[in-house]
Design a protein around this motif. Structure first.
Motif, PDB file in Angstrom:
ATOM      1  N   VAL A   1      74.427  58.250  66.139  1.00 23.83           N
ATOM      2  CA  VAL A   1      74.268  56.614  66.716  1.00 23.83           C
ATOM      3  C   VAL A   1      73.898  56.580  67.932  1.00 23.83           C
ATOM      4  CG1 VAL A   1      74.955  54.079  67.335  1.00 23.83           C
ATOM      5  CG2 VAL A   1      75.899  55.973  65.209  1.00 23.83           C
ATOM      6  N   VAL A   2      72.559  56.693  68.503  1.00 26.30           N
ATOM      7  CA  VAL A   2      71.496  57.241  69.710  1.00 26.30           C
ATOM      8  C   VAL A   2      71.370  55.751  71.021  1.00 26.30           C
ATOM      9  CG1 VAL A   2      71.707  59.303  69.042  1.00 26.30           C
ATOM     10  CG2 VAL A   2      69.724  57.375  68.649  1.00 26.30           C
ATOM     11  N   ASP A   3      71.194  55.962  72.369  1.00 25.35           N
ATOM     12  CA  ASP A   3      70.605  55.292  72.956  1.00 25.35           C
ATOM     13  C   ASP A   3      69.308  55.977  72.947  1.00 25.35           C
ATOM     14  OD1 ASP A   3      72.513  53.361  72.434  1.00 25.35           O
ATOM     15  OD2 ASP A   3      73.164  54.123  74.455  1.00 25.35           O
ATOM     16  N   CYS A   4      67.995  55.902  72.912  1.00 24.42           N
ATOM     17  CA  CYS A   4      66.763  56.637  72.451  1.00 24.42           C
ATOM     18  C   CYS A   4      65.842  55.248  74.329  1.00 24.42           C
ATOM     19  CB  CYS A   4      66.038  56.380  71.619  1.00 24.42           C
ATOM     20  SG  CYS A   4      64.764  57.411  71.540  1.00 24.42           S
ATOM     21  N   THR A   5      65.748  55.985  74.929  1.00 26.42           N
ATOM     22  CA  THR A   5      64.335  55.523  75.747  1.00 26.42           C
ATOM     23  C   THR A   5      63.232  56.879  75.595  1.00 26.42           C
ATOM     24  OG1 THR A   5      65.627  55.139  76.994  1.00 26.42           O
ATOM     25  CG2 THR A   5      63.875  55.398  77.893  1.00 26.42           C
ATOM     26  N   VAL A   6      62.061  56.331  75.246  1.00 24.99           N
ATOM     27  CA  VAL A   6      60.305  56.926  75.014  1.00 24.99           C
ATOM     28  C   VAL A   6      59.485  56.539  76.232  1.00 24.99           C
ATOM     29  CG1 VAL A   6      58.837  57.562  73.465  1.00 24.99           C
ATOM     30  CG2 VAL A   6      60.454  57.175  72.568  1.00 24.99           C
ATOM     31  N   ALA A   7      59.495  57.896  76.566  1.00 25.97           N
ATOM     32  CA  ALA A   7      57.840  57.478  78.061  1.00 25.97           C
ATOM     33  C   ALA A   7      57.025  58.235  77.248  1.00 25.97           C
ATOM     34  CB  ALA A   7      58.722  57.499  79.114  1.00 25.97           C
ATOM     35  N   PRO A   8      55.515  57.702  78.221  1.00 27.97           N
ATOM     36  CA  PRO A   8      54.548  58.920  77.957  1.00 27.97           C
ATOM     37  C   PRO A   8      54.887  60.098  78.946  1.00 27.97           C
ATOM     38  CG  PRO A   8      54.021  56.560  78.793  1.00 27.97           C
ATOM     39  CD  PRO A   8      55.793  56.475  78.357  1.00 27.97           C
ATOM     40  N   TYR A   9      54.501  61.674  78.636  1.00 21.40           N
ATOM     41  CA  TYR A   9      54.857  62.475  79.155  1.00 21.40           C
ATOM     42  C   TYR A   9      53.307  63.223  79.579  1.00 21.40           C
ATOM     43  CZ  TYR A   9      57.066  67.106  80.425  1.00 21.40           C
ATOM     44  OH  TYR A   9      57.880  67.462  81.352  1.00 21.40           O
ATOM     45  N   GLU A  10      53.017  63.582  80.780  1.00 18.42           N
ATOM     46  CA  GLU A  10      51.486  63.843  80.685  1.00 18.42           C
ATOM     47  C   GLU A  10      51.704  64.953  81.274  1.00 18.42           C
ATOM     48  OE1 GLU A  10      49.206  62.096  83.686  1.00 18.42           O
ATOM     49  OE2 GLU A  10      49.551  59.792  82.280  1.00 18.42           O
ATOM     50  N   GLU A  11      52.018  66.134  81.497  1.00 19.13           N
ATOM     51  CA  GLU A  11      53.024  67.355  82.173  1.00 19.13           C
ATOM     52  C   GLU A  11      52.361  68.181  80.864  1.00 19.13           C
ATOM     53  OE1 GLU A  11      56.018  69.896  84.475  1.00 19.13           O
ATOM     54  OE2 GLU A  11      56.219  68.035  84.976  1.00 19.13           O
ATOM     55  N   SER A  12      53.145  67.994  79.824  1.00 21.62           N
ATOM     56  CA  SER A  12      52.522  68.890  78.866  1.00 21.62           C
ATOM     57  C   SER A  12      51.581  69.357  77.904  1.00 21.62           C
ATOM     58  CB  SER A  12      52.697  68.058  77.097  1.00 21.62           C
ATOM     59  OG  SER A  12      52.412  66.973  76.735  1.00 21.62           O
TER      60      SER A  12
END
Length: 371
Positions: free
Chosen positions: A98-109
């Motif tokens: 059971v997790v809390d999750c945040t997804v964000a754009p990642y341009e540095e990759s």
């Protein structure tokens, strides 16, 4: 030419920073292929980054749809998006998370459309919350049981006495059969009420090997096992003795075992299996107390599982999913275990249900307030 090494250095520095975090971090590209896992993510999902780098996210989870939904939302809006208490089941891990999750754009990759996924394991927090609710239930259930039992028991005595007096006045034997039914049913209800009230004494504890009790319970369950049901044992022989009331713990374990057997009787067309398992757990919270050493006694079955609508009230008295059930077995078992400072918890899905009895070892300085 000088910019390229600079970018690689920035990426390496970012990796070191992400590895230092206690939260799990994954980076996936537009095609949902894994570009990076930090050290915490490797531990959480039970894999190394080299093992899964370049592989689809779907190969890390049994069902990635719930996480894909969050990724799609963040990718579509180009803004961070969060969800709480997602249920994930890693393919390489051990059990459901059971997790809390945040997804964000990642341009540095360097990969257009890549996103960074930050995951915090909320399993332990949810477990503590669930245990606190169970402990609250125990107190409320015990009070409700005693009030209900006394309200029922008093008129039953008068009903039984009146039936006995009436029987003495009746010359017709066929009529006395009715009073006999009244008396026997009153006695049955008194027995039921006594079960609700539980033992009228404090636990008579002594040092006992938990496996001795579990073997005894296993033999009793095996004698009444439905056809095709197998009882397996998976014991930790290193468990030291526990300070227990033999009769009370046997009754609690029997109630759990009988529930499992009744569930397995519904597994038509496939083999039923009950596993009796023991383990030693360290630094376990039971409610607000932390115990340095706890015995875990599990009853695991492959039955149909606990119905969803019963899960929040399963340990309340008179709650049952069977037409012929009394709804007392789990409530009484929870009460008996709580008299040993322990707790019964469960997890269930179709094909796998585990009821776990947690019993603390009372060693020196064995409890402290949980943080």
């Amino acid at each position: 030419m000088a910019a390229q090494p600079s970018h690689r250095m920035a990426t390496a520095d970012s990796g070191r920073i992400l590895d230092s975090l206690s939260t799990s971090v994954l980076i996936v590209d537009r095609a949902r292929s894994l570009l990076f896992l930090n050290v915490s993510a490797e531990t959480l999902f039970g894999v190394s980054r080299n093992q899964v780098r370049g592989r689809p996210l779907a190969e890390l989870l049994e069902d990635s749809a719930v996480l894909d939904e969050v990724i799609d939302r963040a990718a579509t809006t180009s803004r961070p998006f969060s969800r709480r208490e997602l249920q994930l089941r890693p393919i390489y891990g051990d059990g459901e998370l059971v997790v809390d999750c945040t997804v964000a754009p990642y341009e540095e990759s360097g990969a257009p459309g890549a996103v960074l996924i930050e995951i915090s394991d909320a399993t332990q927090h949810q477990r503590i919350t669930r245990e606190t609710a169970l402990l609250t239930q125990i107190g409320g259930s015990r009070l409700m049981i005693r009030q209900l039992a006394h309200e029922i028991k008093n008129p039953l005595g008068g009903l039984r006495g009146a039936a006995q007096l009436l029987a003495r006045q009746l010359d017709d034997a066929s009529m006395r059969e009715y009073t006999t039914v009244i008396i026997s049913e009153a006695d049955r209800l008194v027995t039921l009420v006594d079960t609700l009230l539980g033992p009228g004494h404090l636990p008579r504890k002594k040092s006992i090997n938990i496996h001795e009790l579990l073997q005894h319970v296993g033999h009793l369950l095996g004698a009444d096992a439905p056809p095709g049901v197998v009882i397996d044992r998976d014991y930790d022989p290193s468990l030291p003795p526990l300070n227990l009331d033999r009769d009370l713990i046997i009754q609690a374990m029997l109630n759990l075992g009988k529930n499992a057997m009744q569930a397995l009787a519904q597994t038509a067309g496939r083999s039923g299996r009950l596993v009796l398992r023991t383990r030693a757990l360290t630094n376990v919270n039971i409610g607000a107390r932390r115990h340095r050493l706890v015995a875990s006694v599990q009853f695991e079955d492959n039955g149909p599982g606990v119905p969803e609508h019963l899960r929040d009230t399963l340990f309340y008295p008179l709650v049952t999913g069977r037409a012929d059930g009394t709804g007392l077995g789990l409530a009484v078992a929870q009460d008996l275990v709580s008299r040993h400072d322990g707790l019964i918890e469960f997890e269930s899905r179709p094909g796998l249900t585990i009821f776990t009895i947690l019993l603390p070892f009372h060693v020196t300085d064995h409890t402290s307030q949980a943080p």
